[in-house]
Design a protein around this motif. Structure first.
Motif, short mmCIF file in Angstrom:
data_model
loop_
_atom_site.label_atom_id
_atom_site.label_comp_id
_atom_site.label_asym_id
_atom_site.label_seq_id
_atom_site.Cartn_x
_atom_site.Cartn_y
_atom_site.Cartn_z
N GLN A 296 0.82 -1.21 0.00
CA GLN A 296 0.00 0.00 0.00
C GLN A 296 0.85 1.26 0.00
O GLN A 296 0.54 2.22 -0.68
CB GLN A 296 -0.94 0.00 1.21
N ASN B 7 2.53 0.00 -4.45
CA ASN B 7 1.33 0.23 -5.26
C ASN B 7 0.99 1.72 -5.34
O ASN B 7 -0.13 2.09 -5.59
CB ASN B 7 0.16 -0.56 -4.66
N PRO C 168 2.36 5.62 -6.89
CA PRO C 168 3.34 6.29 -7.74
C PRO C 168 4.47 6.89 -6.87
O PRO C 168 4.18 7.53 -5.86
CB PRO C 168 2.52 7.38 -8.43
N PRO D 227 3.28 9.37 -14.02
CA PRO D 227 2.95 10.36 -15.05
C PRO D 227 4.00 11.47 -15.24
O PRO D 227 4.08 12.06 -16.30
CB PRO D 227 1.63 10.96 -14.54
N LEU D 228 4.79 11.74 -14.20
CA LEU D 228 5.72 12.87 -14.27
C LEU D 228 7.12 12.43 -13.88
O LEU D 228 7.29 11.55 -13.03
CB LEU D 228 5.31 13.98 -13.29
N GLN E 207 -0.80 18.75 -12.96
CA GLN E 207 0.26 17.77 -12.68
C GLN E 207 -0.14 16.90 -11.48
O GLN E 207 0.00 15.69 -11.49
CB GLN E 207 1.59 18.47 -12.37
N LYS E 208 -0.62 17.56 -10.43
CA LYS E 208 -1.02 16.82 -9.22
C LYS E 208 -2.14 15.83 -9.56
O LYS E 208 -2.13 14.69 -9.09
CB LYS E 208 -1.54 17.79 -8.15
N SER F 52 -2.70 14.39 -12.36
CA SER F 52 -2.20 13.25 -13.13
C SER F 52 -1.53 12.22 -12.21
O SER F 52 -1.61 11.02 -12.45
CB SER F 52 -1.25 13.72 -14.24
N VAL F 53 -0.90 12.69 -11.14
CA VAL F 53 -0.30 11.74 -10.16
C VAL F 53 -1.42 11.04 -9.39
O VAL F 53 -1.39 9.81 -9.22
CB VAL F 53 0.66 12.47 -9.20
N GLU G 224 -3.12 8.04 -10.74
CA GLU G 224 -2.38 6.77 -10.69
C GLU G 224 -2.64 6.01 -9.39
O GLU G 224 -2.10 4.94 -9.17
CB GLU G 224 -0.88 7.01 -10.84
N LYS G 225 -3.40 6.63 -8.49
CA LYS G 225 -3.65 5.99 -7.19
C LYS G 225 -5.03 5.36 -7.18
O LYS G 225 -6.04 6.04 -7.37
CB LYS G 225 -3.56 7.04 -6.06
N ASN G 226 -5.08 4.08 -6.91
CA ASN G 226 -6.36 3.37 -6.95
C ASN G 226 -7.37 3.92 -5.95
O ASN G 226 -8.56 3.99 -6.24
CB ASN G 226 -6.14 1.88 -6.69
N ASP G 227 -6.90 4.30 -4.77
CA ASP G 227 -7.86 4.78 -3.78
C ASP G 227 -8.44 6.13 -4.21
O ASP G 227 -9.62 6.41 -3.97
CB ASP G 227 -7.26 4.85 -2.37
N ASP H 195 -1.97 -4.18 -13.52
CA ASP H 195 -0.72 -4.34 -12.77
C ASP H 195 -0.89 -4.16 -11.27
O ASP H 195 0.09 -4.13 -10.53
CB ASP H 195 0.31 -3.31 -13.25
N ALA H 196 -2.12 -4.00 -10.81
CA ALA H 196 -2.32 -3.66 -9.40
C ALA H 196 -1.86 -4.77 -8.47
O ALA H 196 -2.12 -5.95 -8.70
CB ALA H 196 -3.79 -3.35 -9.16
N LEU H 197 -1.16 -4.37 -7.40
CA LEU H 197 -0.82 -5.31 -6.33
C LEU H 197 -1.94 -5.35 -5.30
O LEU H 197 -2.09 -6.31 -4.57
CB LEU H 197 0.47 -4.88 -5.64
N GLN H 198 -2.65 -4.22 -5.22
CA GLN H 198 -3.79 -4.14 -4.31
C GLN H 198 -4.99 -3.55 -5.04
O GLN H 198 -4.83 -2.78 -5.99
CB GLN H 198 -3.47 -3.21 -3.13
N GLU I 193 -7.81 -0.91 1.11
CA GLU I 193 -6.99 -1.40 0.01
C GLU I 193 -6.54 -2.80 0.40
O GLU I 193 -5.92 -2.98 1.45
CB GLU I 193 -5.80 -0.46 -0.23
#
Lengths: 411, 424
Positions: free
Chosen positions: A129, A133, A135, A239-240, B142-143, B145-146, B149-152, B250-253, B320
């Protein structure tokens, strides 16, 4: 000013009491002088896994959490590379419950196989977690071994790899407990609406009969002076692009810590800080940029990290950071800017005194550093730092041959 | 000989006393509340503005206006604002949530006189320089886009959109929404939202008469309301439960977020629902934690919550979990809901939860600032301090039968929106 009384039990347990009659609550904080730096390089992540097991029942009490919740209390813990810290807050009328629970798990754990099995899984999920998983989650798994070649700070608290946690056995758990979890290796802080006399009686009653062993002598390999710049590049599904540069710096106990900390404030604390102002706002090179210290007990790291905006090359971004560092090495910080960061230290200290748990944790930590009263002289240590010391410290730290730089690039 | 197996006697939590807010009205009619207390010579000043004029065509106007407030006034540049606030060791924060946007100053009292004029400029005279708007848009994208990438993060976003649709509570923000922000829009929103008629001031810490006078002279004299504005009113109706699966190969969780519309603080069942929620997933010893973390080891953490908003209430469970145990974790969650609906909670568990909740309430009243937070909870729900009396009464007296009835009334597995981001 955080006042306190101190006494030591014959078995070596240090006890500090902070009376704060303004709250109906009490805090019981137990700091064990053991962290990830004390682990075997082949069994990393163990101090933290062990912290989880401390909630899996002790020799006389099958459940730790339940009796505490039953009296209106809450608890948690954290492990760092240096220490493992457990804390309870509860209504002070029920203070004795905390003594009962904490003393029994200092006496001995239940060493349940089921608890070990479950917590291995829980910690593996925590690893995923927080580190795998997310970024950029694994960045410290890469940075630490770049910066530290000898000292055990080369691995993160969570451990080097999942496998180390998966392979932990009950024998490992028992050995670790025996070695590190004893009164002489612990600092107990009790705060809130409590009386020193009351705490003395309770401490003697519950902790007094725990056998004392002599404190383990720590003998960690010092990190040799770095003599060459280190650089690595990794690619990941992020992404960055991100840029990380870390420098070796003095330990928490060193006088140079204070000037280093102020440097990080000058660079990155608040919207008036140099990196935010110059590189993010004015030059528009980064979408995020930060400077901070690891603050560790052995020689630590000064960290710079940022995410360059699209179209800004890593080289340009890195050069811009170095321009800011060079300024600190060549020019004296002006008096107004120095006063600014010192004022922030002072007000932060006053705000932190509003929080009982913060006070108790701080007392324990400074006692470990040598004397809990250092908490009360801490602000003065910052106020005494001069512009010259800041420049000198910047010259000591910000050298290419003292740096490790990681380019973390988007695929 | 000490019997370590025997728990010490313990006492009940009797006196939970709140420091009640003192109302005060500035000369221009601005509602102000004072929560005075504490040894430290510091003060927190909160200016709370309701989110208004909701327009799905410009979903970010309230958030962007709030965030950009400290980036320039006609007198001070963003740099000057930051310099002045930082120089005096003060903290100036803008905060934004579903119902409100606020500006908060934390300062030592000795620096109040020099920091207050800055706050006044921000609240009454912000100009939103284009260059700052451009930087904001660039960096926020930008924030985002990051975060994507987070599943939660994705789970929360999809869940909220499913419950609340195209309202401020549910709107699915994307990069294009940032791109269409413009200065005119922000200036217009600022003019409507940041006026005394839409503001409440809450002072906590050591609040002297002198401080109050200064606040009155800055904010109670020439600051007047001029524009009309429309309060945000949203109506929501429950819809059939659905499974929403977003695959991440590709998720581990997997991030799980499931739940449904429920009641908010204004509803008489709310305190009882909080007890029910605590039993299920509201504390470390909860059934979800005991089962899914402490017995199965599927997760680092799982919890549930009841959330009270101005125009809605909702309930959710979030976790998660290991990607390979996602289905098993969902099944265990379903089982726990089912048990609460069919089996009475034991006296032992209920008394533990009562004591835990009362202790937690007592512990949440640490200082004047936390008493002020308690006040905000009731004030912005149009409730009085008797809410807390009733809350404590309910926690003390609720029966196992009540809990079972509440579980049947408010938790229905088939009605849940079940969002899974990761693997099945």
């Amino acid at each position: 000013m955080v006042s306190f009384e101190r006494f030591v039990l014959p078995n070596g347990l240090k006890v500090l009491v902070h009376e704060d009659p303004t709250t109906p609550m009490a805090v019981v904080n137990v700091l064990y002088d053991v962290g990830a730096r004390d682990e075997d390089p082949d069994k990393t992540g163990f101090a933290h896994l062990f912290e989880h097991l401390m909630f899996g029942g002790s020799v006389n009490i099958p459940s730790y959490d339940e009796p505490l919740q039953r009296v209106g209390g809450e608890n948690n813990a954290f492990t760092s590379n240096d220490i493992t810290n457990y804390y309870i807050t509860l209504p002070s009328v029920n203070l004795e419950t905390a003594f009962w629970l904490e003393s029994d798990r200092m006496l001995s754990l239940a060493f349940s196989e089921k608890s070990l099995e479950v917590q291995r899984s829980v910690v593996c999920e925590e690893f995923k977690q927080r580190y795998l998983n997310q970024p950029y989650g694994d960045v410290w798994l890469k940075l630490r071994p770049m910066a530290y070649k000898t000292h055990p700070y080369q691995w993160a608290t969570i451990g080097k790899v999942l496998q180390h946690i998966e392979e932990a056995t009950i024998e490992d758990v028992k050995d670790f407990f025996k070695k590190h979890y004893n009164p002489a290796n612990a600092i107990l802080v009790v705060g809130g609406s409590v009386k020193t006399e009351q705490v003395k009686l309770l401490a003697e009653k519950w902790f007094g009969s725990i056998p004392g062993y002599s404190k383990v002598k720590r003998n960690l390999p010092a990190e040799p002076q770095q003599t060459e710049e280190r650089r690595e590049t990794v690619h990941a599904n992020v992404p960055l692009n991100a840029l990380y540069t870390v420098f070796h710096m003095p330990s928490r106990n060193d006088e140079g810590y204070y000037s280093s900390d102020l440097i990080s404030d000058i660079l990155s604390r608040g919207n008036s800080s140099r990196l935010f102002r110059n590189l993010l706002k004015d030059q528009k090179l980064f979408s995020e940029i930060n400077a901070y210290l690891t603050g560790s007990l052995d020689a630590g790291l000064f960290v710079l990290e940022g995410k360059p905006l699209p179209g800004i090359s890593m080289e340009v971004a890195e050069a811009a950071i170095w321009t800011e560092l060079e300024k600190l090495k060549t020019e004296y910080v002006n008096p107004e800017e120095l006063t600014k960061v010192k004022n922030k230290i002072e007000s932060t200290m006053v705000f932190s005194e509003m929080n009982l748990l913060d006070k108790a944790m701080n007392l324990a930590f400074f006692e470990l550093l040598g004397d809990a009263n250092l908490l009360n002289t801490e602000t003065t240590n910052y106020l005494e730092v001069t512009a010259e010391q800041i420049r000198n410290q910047a010259q000591n730290i910000f050298r290419k041959e003292n740096s490790s730089t990681l380019y973390y690039l988007a695929n | 000989m000490l019997n370590r197996a025997l728990a010490p006697e313990f006492g009940q939590i009797e006196n939970i006393k709140l420091i009640e807010a003192n109302p005060f009205v500035l000369d221009n009619g601005l509602k102000t509340f004072i929560i005075n207390g504490g040894e430290q010579d510091l003060i927190r000043i909160e200016f709370v503005f309701s989110n208004i004029n909701w327009d799905a065509g410009s979903p970010l106007q309230s958030f962007a206006t709030n965030t950009l407030l400290n980036d320039g006034t006609s007198e001070f540049s963003a740099a000057q604002i930051a310099d002045r606030i930082d120089f005096y060791g003060a903290f100036l924060q803008t905060e934004y949530n579903y119902d409100q946007a606020s500006v908060t100053l934390y300062t030592l009292n000795k620096h109040l006189s020099v920091t207050l004029p800055i706050v006044k400029a921000i609240i009454t005279d912000s100009i939103f320089p284009q260059v700052e708007i451009d930087t904001f848009i660039l960096n926020q994208k930008q924030k985002l886009s990051v975060n994507l990438e987070k599943n939660d993060f994705i789970g929360r976003k999809v869940f909220n959109e499913t419950l609340f649709g195209n309202t401020l509570y549910g709107y699915d923000i994307s990069a294009k929404d940032y791109d269409q922000l413009n200065r005119e829009q922000l200036t217009q929103y600022y003019k409507s939202a940041y006026q005394p008629a839409n503001c409440t001031i809450i002072l906590s810490g050591k609040v002297s008469d002198k401080a109050l006078n200064e606040i009155n002279s800055h904010f109670g004299k020439d600051w007047k309301s001029a524009d009309s504005f429309k309060e945000n009113n949203f109506d929501f109706t429950g819809k059939p439960g659905a499974e929403i699966y977003i695959e991440k190969p590709d998720a581990l969780q997997s991030a799980i977020r499931i739940g449904q519309l429920a009641i908010n603080r204004n509803h008489t069942d709310f305190p009882g629902f909080q007890v029910l929620n605590t039993i299920l997933g509201g504390y470390f010893g909860s059934r979800l934690m005991a089962n899914i973390r402490e017995d199965k080891g599927y997760t680092y953490g799982i919890g549930s919550a009841v959330v009270s908003l101005k125009n809605a209430g909702y309930f959710f469970i979030a976790s998660e979990v290991g990607a390979d145990v996602t289905a098993s974790a969902m099944e265990e969650i379903r089982k726990e809901i089912n048990i609460l609906q069919n089996n009475l909670v034991s006296d032992e568990e209920l008394s533990l939860v009562r004591n835990y909740m009362l202790g937690s309430m007592l512990g949440s009243l640490e200082n004047a600032l936390s008493h002020a937070d308690k006040f905000k909870n009731i004030y912005f729900s149009n409730l009085g301090y008797d809410y807390y009396d009733r809350y404590i009464q309910v926690v003390r007296n609720i029966t196992a039968k009540d809990v079972l009835e509440l579980a049947n009334k408010y938790l229905n597995w088939d009605d849940f929106q079940k969002v899974v981001v990761g693997k099945k």
